[in-house]
Design a protein around this motif. Structure first.
Motif, PDB file in Angstrom:
ATOM      1  N   ILE A  88       0.840  -1.202   0.000  1.00 42.16           N
ATOM      2  CA  ILE A  88       0.000   0.000   0.000  1.00 42.16           C
ATOM      3  C   ILE A  88       0.874   1.252   0.000  1.00 42.16           C
ATOM      4  O   ILE A  88       0.608   2.222  -0.734  1.00 42.16           O
ATOM      5  N   TYR A  89       1.914   1.235   0.802  1.00 40.67           N
ATOM      6  CA  TYR A  89       2.829   2.376   0.880  1.00 40.67           C
ATOM      7  C   TYR A  89       3.481   2.632  -0.480  1.00 40.67           C
ATOM      8  O   TYR A  89       3.636   3.780  -0.907  1.00 40.67           O
ATOM      9  N   GLY A  90       3.858   1.556  -1.160  1.00 40.99           N
ATOM     10  CA  GLY A  90       4.474   1.701  -2.476  1.00 40.99           C
ATOM     11  C   GLY A  90       3.536   2.333  -3.487  1.00 40.99           C
ATOM     12  O   GLY A  90       3.946   3.165  -4.305  1.00 40.99           O
ATOM     13  N   VAL A  91       2.250   1.973  -3.424  1.00 42.09           N
ATOM     14  CA  VAL A  91       1.256   2.592  -4.307  1.00 42.09           C
ATOM     15  C   VAL A  91       1.164   4.083  -4.011  1.00 42.09           C
ATOM     16  O   VAL A  91       1.130   4.927  -4.924  1.00 42.09           O
ATOM     17  N   GLY A  92       1.139   4.432  -2.722  1.00 41.52           N
ATOM     18  CA  GLY A  92       1.034   5.838  -2.335  1.00 41.52           C
ATOM     19  C   GLY A  92       2.223   6.664  -2.758  1.00 41.52           C
ATOM     20  O   GLY A  92       2.065   7.781  -3.279  1.00 41.52           O
ATOM     21  N   THR A  93       3.435   6.141  -2.580  1.00 34.68           N
ATOM     22  CA  THR A  93       4.624   6.926  -2.921  1.00 34.68           C
ATOM     23  C   THR A  93       4.764   7.070  -4.437  1.00 34.68           C
ATOM     24  O   THR A  93       5.255   8.086  -4.931  1.00 34.68           O
ATOM     25  N   THR A  94       4.286   6.076  -5.194  1.00 34.52           N
ATOM     26  CA  THR A  94       4.297   6.197  -6.653  1.00 34.52           C
ATOM     27  C   THR A  94       3.325   7.287  -7.112  1.00 34.52           C
ATOM     28  O   THR A  94       3.648   8.105  -7.983  1.00 34.52           O
ATOM     29  N   LEU A  95       2.129   7.310  -6.511  1.00 34.73           N
ATOM     30  CA  LEU A  95       1.152   8.336  -6.849  1.00 34.73           C
ATOM     31  C   LEU A  95       1.662   9.724  -6.460  1.00 34.73           C
ATOM     32  O   LEU A  95       1.471  10.704  -7.200  1.00 34.73           O
ATOM     33  N   THR A  96       2.342   9.814  -5.321  1.00 34.74           N
ATOM     34  CA  THR A  96       2.907  11.090  -4.885  1.00 34.74           C
ATOM     35  C   THR A  96       3.936  11.607  -5.884  1.00 34.74           C
ATOM     36  O   THR A  96       3.992  12.805  -6.182  1.00 34.74           O
ATOM     37  N   ALA A  97       4.748  10.707  -6.401  1.00 35.48           N
ATOM     38  CA  ALA A  97       5.808  11.099  -7.336  1.00 35.48           C
ATOM     39  C   ALA A  97       5.260  11.740  -8.604  1.00 35.48           C
ATOM     40  O   ALA A  97       5.931  12.579  -9.217  1.00 35.48           O
ATOM     41  N   VAL A  98       4.038  11.379  -8.996  1.00 36.99           N
ATOM     42  CA  VAL A  98       3.485  11.912 -10.246  1.00 36.99           C
ATOM     43  C   VAL A  98       2.310  12.856  -9.994  1.00 36.99           C
ATOM     44  O   VAL A  98       1.621  13.246 -10.942  1.00 36.99           O
ATOM     45  N   ALA A  99       2.083  13.254  -8.741  1.00 40.78           N
ATOM     46  CA  ALA A  99       0.905  14.057  -8.383  1.00 40.78           C
ATOM     47  C   ALA A  99       0.834  15.350  -9.196  1.00 40.78           C
ATOM     48  O   ALA A  99       1.728  16.192  -9.104  1.00 40.78           O
ATOM     49  N   PRO A 100      -0.246  15.566  -9.988  1.00 39.63           N
ATOM     50  CA  PRO A 100      -0.364  16.787 -10.781  1.00 39.63           C
ATOM     51  C   PRO A 100      -0.984  17.948 -10.007  1.00 39.63           C
ATOM     52  O   PRO A 100      -0.827  19.103 -10.390  1.00 39.63           O
ATOM     53  N   THR A 101      -1.707  17.636  -8.917  1.00 40.81           N
ATOM     54  CA  THR A 101      -2.386  18.676  -8.145  1.00 40.81           C
ATOM     55  C   THR A 101      -2.184  18.431  -6.661  1.00 40.81           C
ATOM     56  O   THR A 101      -1.770  17.335  -6.238  1.00 40.81           O
TER      57      THR A 101
END
Length: 538
Positions: free
Chosen positions: A87-100
């Motif tokens: 779950i943490y890995g999914v979150g940090t990946t999404l954070t890395a590409v966060a557009p907003t």
């Protein structure tokens, strides 16, 4: 157990995996703290919004950490650790590409936070389960040292990457580390029979999560809503700001949670937390000190980057360099603390650590000036890091050593709940003191300055009472230059704001020193020697 090899040396393989996971958790927040200015620019927002993002991350962990610990009991601790890392890995990946900013909140504050609530209690329990005796004390000392290393590397690595590349690469790198940890997880031995056949106490989980969430939300929003006199509030209650009502509602829910777990236990059903654990003096003292430690640590590490970046105008990498003495001091002291604790006892070491932290924060107050005194500032931060490192070396060992094997995951949830609730309130409380002091001091300066006309003073007072943010004097001057305010009055307003910034930072750090000093009250219940598990003979 992975206690030692034939020669009596500690087995490092489980500790390497668990230590890497601990490093990852600590790295996250320290990177965010030195990247505040860049995040403000990238997402076209203000410091208060980023403060909310940081606070929400620790709030999610505080609210659900007890539940995460209980799930470790239900699923098995290694399985909970693995699920949490995914779950943490999914979150940090999404954070890395966060557009907003909203996606940043979802990826970092929410998804990463929910992953951490499974990882951290399991991590604490697995350290205790894989080591015994003096090896266990050493293992907890190493975990504390690794936390110090994360704080050491975070500002420097995050500052360099943020300044010369982009902060997003840090989170992309974290995703890679998650994969490495998952591949090495077989090195960790799970606890035999760790999974228990029992149902999760859903009511208890909801009451504890909602109670802590409301307390932190109220404190966090106090700088926007006001404590009593309403400012920018969604609603007024009997003519007052909703802040104290929200905090009181949270406290009431937590009282209901305590009553609920006692009632559930009396009925012969498994509560979310065993009431006896919360009543045990050494455990309660250890949890209280973890709360205080993280409240002060995150509060200071929120205020100092603001001083270095917003007031002094240094970039994220330069901020990381300025924070390095604190980080190195924490790392060294955490590594040495387990050795000292075995000889002097946890209580004395923690008391020395608290005194050191108070002295260091008061020293930091004296260094907040228009220009930076590099030597004094570095020495004060190094002393602060030493105090925090000594605390880190003792408290995890005390908390986990105060219970038996079957309670370790549950107590791991309590341990990281205390830490993250402290982190949430540290950022929120210090931020609230900062904004309140900034608003009050700036208003006083404008009223007392003869260069400012009555008309401009009145307009400024109205603007300040509606809410004020912590911005650079350059940004303030640029905003004023776009108005009809005469240049002489612009100079006076900027001068007043610059003085208000310094005074508000000093007030915020003084508040952190007071919170640290209050920790002395909890140290009396800490053990003087090796912690005795609950329910065993002294």
């Amino acid at each position: 157990m992975a206690t030692s090899d034939a020669a009596g040396a500690i087995s490092w393989r489980p500790l390497a995996v668990l230590g890497l996971a601990q490093f990852l958790m600590v790295l996250d927040t320290s990177v965010m703290n030195v990247s505040i200015s860049q995040l403000v620019d990238d997402f076209d927002t203000d410091v208060t919004a980023i403060q909310s993002v940081i606070t929400l991350y620790t709030l999610v962990m505080a609210a659900f950490m007890i539940t995460g610990g209980k799930l470790g009991d239900l699923w098995g601790r290694r399985r909970a650790f693995v699920v949490g890392m995914v779950i943490y890995g999914v979150g940090t990946t999404l954070t890395a590409v966060a557009p907003t900013l909203l996606v940043l909140v979802l990826g970092w504050s929410v998804i990463e936070g929910l992953g951490a609530v499974l990882v951290l209690p399991s991590l604490a329990a697995l350290v205790g389960a894989n080591y015994t005796g003096s090896a266990r004390a050493t293992a907890y000392g190493v975990i504390g040292g690794v936390a110090g290393a994360g704080i050491a590397v975070g500002p420097l690595l995050g500052g360099w990457v943020t300044t010369y590349l982009t902060w997003r690469l840090v989170f992309a790198g974290e995703a890679v580390l998650v994969v490495v940890i998952l591949l090495l997880t077989p090195w960790i031995r799970d606890v035999e029979g760790a999974a228990r056949r029992t149902r999760l106490d859903g009511v208890g989980a909801a009451l504890s999560a909602a109670g802590m969430a409301l307390v932190v939300l109220g404190v966090l929003q106090s700088s926007t809503w006001g404590w009593l006199r309403p400012r920018d509030t969604p609603v007024e209650i009997f003519g007052f700001a909703p802040t104290l009502f929200v905090v009181a509602a949270g406290a009431a829910l937590l009282a209901c949670f305590l009553a609920w777990i006692r009632r559930r236990q009396a009925a012969g059903r498994q509560p979310l937390v065993e009431p006896e654990l919360l009543a045990a003096p050494p455990l309660r003292a250890g949890l209280s000190m973890l709360f205080v430690q993280n409240l002060v640590l995150l509060g200071v590490f929120f205020a100092i980057p603001l001083y270095v970046q917003v007031v002094l105008g240094l970039d994220a990498f330069e901020t990381g360099l300025r924070l390095l003495p604190a980080s190195v001091g924490m790392l060294v002291a955490a590594m040495c603390g387990s050795f000292l604790g075995r000889r002097a006892g946890p209580r004395l070491i923690v008391q020395i650590a608290v005194a050191t932290v108070v002295a260091a924060v008061l020293w930091l107050v004296s260094t907040v000036r228009p220009s930076l005194d590099e030597v004094s500032f570095s020495l004060a931060l190094a002393l602060f890091g030493i105090g925090m490192g000594l605390l880190a070396s003792q408290l995890g060992y005390v908390v986990q050593g105060s219970v038996g094997e079957k309670e370790r995951s549950e107590v791991g949830g309590l341990q990281y709940t205390a830490q993250n609730l402290g982190s949430s309130l540290g950022t929120a409380l210090v931020g609230a003191v900062l904004i309140a002091a900034l608003s009050g001091t700036f208003t006083d300066r404008i009223s007392a300055d003869p260069r400012i006309s009555d008309a401009v003073e009145q307009q400024a007072t109205v603007r300040i009472s509606a809410g004020i943010t912590f911005v650079s004097t350059t940004d303030l001057r640029a905003a004023l230059d776009r108005t009809a305010v005469p240049p002489a009055e612009v100079d006076a307003i900027v001068d007043g704001y610059a003085e208000a910034q310094l005074r508000s930072l000093r007030a915020a750090l003084l508040a952190a020193a007071v919170f640290a000093a209050a920790g002395f009250l909890a140290t009396r219940r800490l053990p003087t020697g090796v912690p005795t598990p609950l329910g065993t003979a002294d």
